[in-house]
Design a protein around this motif. Structure first.
Motif, PDB file in Angstrom:
ATOM      1  N   GLU A  34      -8.566  -7.569   0.241  1.00 35.34           N
ATOM      2  CA  GLU A  34      -9.154  -6.242   0.000  1.00 35.34           C
ATOM      3  C   GLU A  34      -8.554  -5.188   0.923  1.00 35.34           C
ATOM      4  OE1 GLU A  34     -11.309  -5.199  -2.386  1.00 35.34           O
ATOM      5  OE2 GLU A  34     -10.976  -7.192  -3.224  1.00 35.34           O
ATOM      6  N   PHE A  35      -8.269  -5.573   2.158  1.00 36.02           N
ATOM      7  CA  PHE A  35      -7.673  -4.634   3.113  1.00 36.02           C
ATOM      8  C   PHE A  35      -6.298  -4.178   2.624  1.00 36.02           C
ATOM      9  CE2 PHE A  35      -4.813  -3.785   6.661  1.00 36.02           C
ATOM     10  CZ  PHE A  35      -5.516  -2.795   7.345  1.00 36.02           C
ATOM     11  N   VAL A  36      -5.449  -5.131   2.243  1.00 38.04           N
ATOM     12  CA  VAL A  36      -4.098  -4.780   1.786  1.00 38.04           C
ATOM     13  C   VAL A  36      -4.174  -3.991   0.478  1.00 38.04           C
ATOM     14  CG1 VAL A  36      -1.833  -5.667   1.099  1.00 38.04           C
ATOM     15  CG2 VAL A  36      -3.077  -6.768   2.958  1.00 38.04           C
ATOM     16  N   TYR A  37      -5.116  -4.362  -0.383  1.00 42.33           N
ATOM     17  CA  TYR A  37      -5.302  -3.616  -1.630  1.00 42.33           C
ATOM     18  C   TYR A  37      -5.696  -2.176  -1.365  1.00 42.33           C
ATOM     19  CZ  TYR A  37      -4.732  -5.424  -6.306  1.00 42.33           C
ATOM     20  OH  TYR A  37      -4.182  -5.777  -7.508  1.00 42.33           O
ATOM     21  N   ASP A  38      -6.497  -1.968  -0.320  1.00 42.11           N
ATOM     22  CA  ASP A  38      -6.903  -0.594   0.014  1.00 42.11           C
ATOM     23  C   ASP A  38      -5.705   0.216   0.521  1.00 42.11           C
ATOM     24  OD1 ASP A  38      -9.066   1.319   0.082  1.00 42.11           O
ATOM     25  OD2 ASP A  38      -8.950   1.248   2.257  1.00 42.11           O
ATOM     26  N   LEU A  39      -4.779  -0.448   1.218  1.00 45.79           N
ATOM     27  CA  LEU A  39      -3.543   0.244   1.622  1.00 45.79           C
ATOM     28  C   LEU A  39      -2.748   0.637   0.377  1.00 45.79           C
ATOM     29  CD1 LEU A  39      -2.093  -1.828   4.617  1.00 45.79           C
ATOM     30  CD2 LEU A  39      -3.762   0.024   4.659  1.00 45.79           C
ATOM     31  N   GLY A  40      -2.752  -0.238  -0.618  1.00 46.53           N
ATOM     32  CA  GLY A  40      -2.110   0.064  -1.892  1.00 46.53           C
ATOM     33  C   GLY A  40      -0.632  -0.283  -1.926  1.00 46.53           C
ATOM     34  N   PHE A  41      -0.125  -0.480  -3.133  1.00 50.41           N
ATOM     35  CA  PHE A  41       1.292  -0.810  -3.347  1.00 50.41           C
ATOM     36  C   PHE A  41       2.184   0.255  -2.714  1.00 50.41           C
ATOM     37  CE2 PHE A  41       5.243  -0.505  -5.693  1.00 50.41           C
ATOM     38  CZ  PHE A  41       5.651  -1.829  -5.828  1.00 50.41           C
ATOM     39  N   ASN A  42       1.884   1.526  -3.004  1.00 49.63           N
ATOM     40  CA  ASN A  42       2.725   2.611  -2.481  1.00 49.63           C
ATOM     41  C   ASN A  42       2.678   2.685  -0.962  1.00 49.63           C
ATOM     42  OD1 ASN A  42       3.462   3.301  -5.059  1.00 49.63           O
ATOM     43  ND2 ASN A  42       1.900   4.892  -5.282  1.00 49.63           N
ATOM     44  N   GLY A  43       1.484   2.455  -0.401  1.00 49.72           N
ATOM     45  CA  GLY A  43       1.343   2.499   1.057  1.00 49.72           C
ATOM     46  C   GLY A  43       2.156   1.417   1.738  1.00 49.72           C
ATOM     47  N   LEU A  44       2.127   0.211   1.149  1.00 50.42           N
ATOM     48  CA  LEU A  44       2.867  -0.909   1.738  1.00 50.42           C
ATOM     49  C   LEU A  44       4.375  -0.713   1.550  1.00 50.42           C
ATOM     50  CD1 LEU A  44       1.785  -3.312   3.268  1.00 50.42           C
ATOM     51  CD2 LEU A  44       1.912  -4.673   1.193  1.00 50.42           C
ATOM     52  N   GLN A  45       4.751  -0.195   0.391  1.00 48.70           N
ATOM     53  CA  GLN A  45       6.170   0.076   0.135  1.00 48.70           C
ATOM     54  C   GLN A  45       6.700   1.128   1.114  1.00 48.70           C
ATOM     55  OE1 GLN A  45       7.467   2.092  -3.575  1.00 48.70           O
ATOM     56  NE2 GLN A  45       8.613   0.204  -3.995  1.00 48.70           N
ATOM     57  N   GLU A  46       5.874   2.122   1.381  1.00 48.96           N
ATOM     58  CA  GLU A  46       6.268   3.166   2.333  1.00 48.96           C
ATOM     59  C   GLU A  46       6.504   2.571   3.722  1.00 48.96           C
ATOM     60  OE1 GLU A  46       4.241   7.212   4.008  1.00 48.96           O
ATOM     61  OE2 GLU A  46       3.990   6.815   1.868  1.00 48.96           O
ATOM     62  N   LEU A  47       5.648   1.628   4.129  1.00 43.90           N
ATOM     63  CA  LEU A  47       5.834   0.967   5.427  1.00 43.90           C
ATOM     64  C   LEU A  47       7.139   0.161   5.445  1.00 43.90           C
ATOM     65  CD1 LEU A  47       2.175  -0.238   6.146  1.00 43.90           C
ATOM     66  CD2 LEU A  47       3.427   1.556   7.370  1.00 43.90           C
TER      67      LEU A  47
END
Length: 385
Positions: free
Chosen positions: A108-121
């Motif tokens: 749930e935590f990673v999902y809240d960051l979202g695909f775009n958020g993780l890709q940006e990192l």
């Protein structure tokens, strides 16, 4: 045959109360980014102290916010999250409830960051490596993405070094490979599924040279720690995790409840810096956790309780909501059209429960407007309920 009911999209008129509309929610579920905080001073101070301490020192600190159903735990967590999201030096994730175990919290935590958020990192990490190993100078994720798209730098020149460095930082080579694959069009969905612990087939893992499956609590703790260490390496101050409805762990079997608490304890033990966890929990469940699971509760050590509203809190809360729909030049008092005695009646009937207070105010205001009442008195409240 006539219609049994008629639909009407005409806006109710609240102008007699100097209001543009009914400011109270019809379904008092906390907004994703609440504009009004109906908390209490001692709670605000405790949260501010916990959050500020981690931001100032980098040392991990955690807090449990207790309160009965409807007393504002979710609202408090979401309001704090909204404030922190404005900062560029932290990453914030919200978990609606802990699910069946720690792996669900991680998911749930990673999902809240979202695909775009993780890709940006991922792009951000590649940018930091590119600045070191090439003569180009991409300063952020967007610049890095443009540089790759325009052929200014080849992924084959930087990816091996990025994976090597990130493996060193995270002590988790599979995590490093998955993060880097977030920037590849062919495999970014596989990488996302692996990083969110959704599970992918062996062939898909093999394509990214990932050897392990992210499929139990131990791996969840390892992946979360890897993500946090990557963020610290990028210069972030830390990670904030908001876990709501923590009392739902009481519905798990004793074995699963203990396993979940042990995993969170291990996460805290492995992350003495850069982590701040805030839990929203019913008081009776937190009492049980403290008495039965000392090793876990000692890691948190801090608790602050949301109490039912007092009349002073109620007048301020209602005034804050009414101000949202009141023209700036309005001449009426802050709680108009409610009288103090009407609000006292609502307070008594709701027993100070914020969720019930908002729901009752919404209903009373609509009924008063419908019947053309100039003021909401005790009698009006009694008539409605």
């Amino acid at each position: 045959m006539t219609d049994a009911f008629q639909l009407n999209d005409e806006q109710q008129d609240y102008s007699q109360y100097d209001l543009n509309g009914n400011p109270f929610p019809y379904s008092p579920v906390p907004a994703e980014d609440p504009e009004i905080y109906c908390g209490q001073q001692h709670v605000s101070e405790k949260i501010s102290s916990t959050v500020s301490s981690m931001l100032a020192t980098g040392k991990s600190k955690h807090l449990v916010i207790t309160g009965k159903y409807g007393n504002g735990k979710s609202h408090t967590l979401k309001y704090t999250r909204a404030l922190l999201r404005d900062r560029e030096d932290v990453v914030v994730g919200y978990v609606a409830q802990p699910g069946e175990g720690f792996l669900d919290i991680y998911h749930e935590f990673v999902y809240d960051l979202g695909f775009n958020g993780l890709q940006e990192l991922a792009y951000e990490y590649l940018a930091s490596v590119t600045r070191d190993v090439t003569e180009t100078n991409p300063m952020d994720a967007t610049a890095m993405e443009s540089l790759i798209d325009e052929g200014g730098v080849l992924l084959s020149d930087i990816v091996p070094e990025a994976i090597r460095r990130l493996s060193d930082v995270t002590k988790f080579a599979d995590f490093a490979r998955a993060i880097v694959h977030m920037v590849y069009e062919d495999t970014n969905l596989y990488a996302w599924q692996w990083l969110t612990a959704e599970g992918i087939r062996y062939e898909q893992r093999k394509e990214m040279e990932i050897h392990s499956a992210l499929d139990d609590d131990t791996m969840g703790v390892r992946a979360f720690t890897a993500l946090k260490n990557m963020l610290l390496d990028l210069g972030y101050t830390g990670v904030f995790v908001f876990v709501d409805e923590f009392e739902s762990i009481a519905r798990l079997s004793p074995k699963n409840e203990q396993a979940t608490l042990n995993s969170i304890r291990h996460l805290m033990d492995q992350n003495s810096s850069g982590l701040c966890m805030l839990f929203g929990c019913a008081p009776e469940v937190w009492q049980d956790v403290m008495s039965e699971y000392h090793a876990f509760s000692e890691r948190i050590g801090q608790e602050v309780a949301l109490k039912p509203l007092t009349s002073e809190h109620l007048y301020k809360l209602v005034g804050d909501y009414l101000d949202r729909e009141r023209p700036l030049d309005a001449k009426q008092g802050r709680i108009h059209p409610f009288s103090e005695s009407a609000l006292d009646q609502i307070l008594q009937r709701s027993q100070g429960n914020i969720r019930q207070v908002l729901s009752m105010c919404s209903r009373v205001l609509d009924d008063a407007a419908d019947s053309g009442q100039p003021k909401i008195t005790t009698e009006v409240v009694q008539e409605v309920f």
